[in-house]
Design a protein around this motif. Structure first.
Motif, short mmCIF file in Angstrom:
data_model
loop_
_atom_site.label_atom_id
_atom_site.label_comp_id
_atom_site.label_asym_id
_atom_site.label_seq_id
_atom_site.Cartn_x
_atom_site.Cartn_y
_atom_site.Cartn_z
N MET A 64 0.84 -1.16 0.00
CA MET A 64 0.00 0.00 0.00
C MET A 64 0.90 1.24 0.00
N SER A 65 0.54 2.19 -0.84
CA SER A 65 1.24 3.46 -0.88
C SER A 65 0.47 4.49 -0.07
N VAL A 66 1.21 5.40 0.54
CA VAL A 66 0.59 6.46 1.32
C VAL A 66 0.87 7.78 0.62
N ALA A 67 -0.20 8.54 0.36
CA ALA A 67 -0.09 9.81 -0.35
C ALA A 67 -0.53 10.96 0.54
N GLN A 68 -0.04 12.13 0.20
CA GLN A 68 -0.44 13.36 0.86
C GLN A 68 -0.77 14.37 -0.23
N ASN A 69 -1.83 15.12 -0.05
CA ASN A 69 -2.23 16.13 -1.02
C ASN A 69 -1.88 17.50 -0.46
N TRP A 70 -0.98 18.20 -1.13
CA TRP A 70 -0.48 19.50 -0.69
C TRP A 70 0.14 19.40 0.70
N GLY A 71 0.14 20.50 1.45
CA GLY A 71 0.76 20.52 2.77
C GLY A 71 2.27 20.38 2.71
N PHE A 72 2.91 21.19 1.88
CA PHE A 72 4.35 21.04 1.69
C PHE A 72 5.15 21.28 2.98
N GLN A 73 4.76 22.26 3.76
CA GLN A 73 5.49 22.51 5.00
C GLN A 73 5.25 21.39 6.01
N THR A 74 4.03 20.88 6.05
CA THR A 74 3.73 19.73 6.91
C THR A 74 4.57 18.53 6.49
N LEU A 75 4.70 18.34 5.19
CA LEU A 75 5.55 17.26 4.68
C LEU A 75 6.98 17.44 5.16
N ALA A 76 7.51 18.65 4.99
CA ALA A 76 8.90 18.93 5.36
C ALA A 76 9.13 18.77 6.86
N ASP A 77 8.17 19.22 7.65
CA ASP A 77 8.35 19.24 9.10
C ASP A 77 8.00 17.92 9.80
N TYR A 78 7.06 17.18 9.24
CA TYR A 78 6.51 16.04 9.99
C TYR A 78 6.35 14.74 9.21
N THR A 79 5.78 14.79 8.03
CA THR A 79 5.27 13.56 7.43
C THR A 79 6.18 12.89 6.40
N ALA A 80 7.21 13.55 5.93
CA ALA A 80 8.05 12.99 4.85
C ALA A 80 8.53 11.56 5.11
N PRO A 81 8.92 11.20 6.33
CA PRO A 81 9.38 9.82 6.53
C PRO A 81 8.28 8.77 6.35
N TYR A 82 7.03 9.19 6.34
CA TYR A 82 5.91 8.25 6.32
C TYR A 82 5.13 8.26 5.01
N ILE A 83 5.47 9.15 4.09
CA ILE A 83 4.70 9.37 2.88
C ILE A 83 5.46 8.82 1.68
N ASP A 84 4.77 8.10 0.80
CA ASP A 84 5.40 7.61 -0.43
C ASP A 84 5.42 8.68 -1.52
N PHE A 85 4.34 9.45 -1.60
CA PHE A 85 4.32 10.53 -2.58
C PHE A 85 3.38 11.64 -2.15
N ILE A 86 3.66 12.82 -2.68
CA ILE A 86 2.80 13.98 -2.44
C ILE A 86 2.22 14.42 -3.78
N MET A 87 0.99 14.88 -3.73
CA MET A 87 0.28 15.34 -4.92
C MET A 87 0.32 16.86 -4.98
N TRP A 88 0.67 17.38 -6.15
CA TRP A 88 0.64 18.83 -6.39
C TRP A 88 -0.33 19.08 -7.53
N GLU A 89 -1.50 19.55 -7.18
CA GLU A 89 -2.52 19.85 -8.18
C GLU A 89 -2.31 21.24 -8.76
N ASN A 90 -2.77 21.41 -9.98
CA ASN A 90 -2.62 22.64 -10.76
C ASN A 90 -1.15 23.01 -10.93
N PHE A 91 -0.37 21.99 -11.23
CA PHE A 91 1.04 22.19 -11.57
C PHE A 91 1.10 22.59 -13.04
#
Length: 92
Positions: free
Chosen positions: A1-28
């Motif tokens: 199972m993959s774990v994704a995060q939608n936006w929240g770049f600072q949250t990713l940098a500060d907290y969730t990056a070790p636990y997330i497989d990919f982040i979604m950036w909409e309207n790129f």
């Protein structure tokens, strides 16, 4: 199972990056992010996060497919183009 995060770049940098497989950036879309200082800084930040944690970046562009795809590929992001915009749940 993959774990994704939608936006929240600072949250990713500060907290969730070790636990997330990919982040979604909409309207790129190039016309939105291609010359925007904040967005360009986030792109660099996401590259550093990928190098440290292996977190991938999935992008979805809505305009200017060619330039948007080229920008995503420059940073080794996955790119998907949806000309209908952020309307994903439509009946066809």
């Amino acid at each position: 199972m993959s774990v994704a995060q939608n936006w929240g770049f600072q949250t990713l940098a500060d907290y969730t990056a070790p636990y997330i497989d990919f982040i979604m950036w909409e309207n790129f879309s190039y016309d939105v992010v291609g010359e925007d200082e904040w967005a360009l800084n986030r792109m660099q930040q996401l590259v550093q996060i990928r190098e440290k944690f292996g977190t991938q970046v999935m992008t979805i562009g809505f305009n200017d497919e060619e330039k948007s795809r080229a920008l995503a590929e420059k940073y080794h992001y996955k790119f998907f183009y949806n000309p209908a915009g952020s309307y994903y749940n439509t009946w066809q």
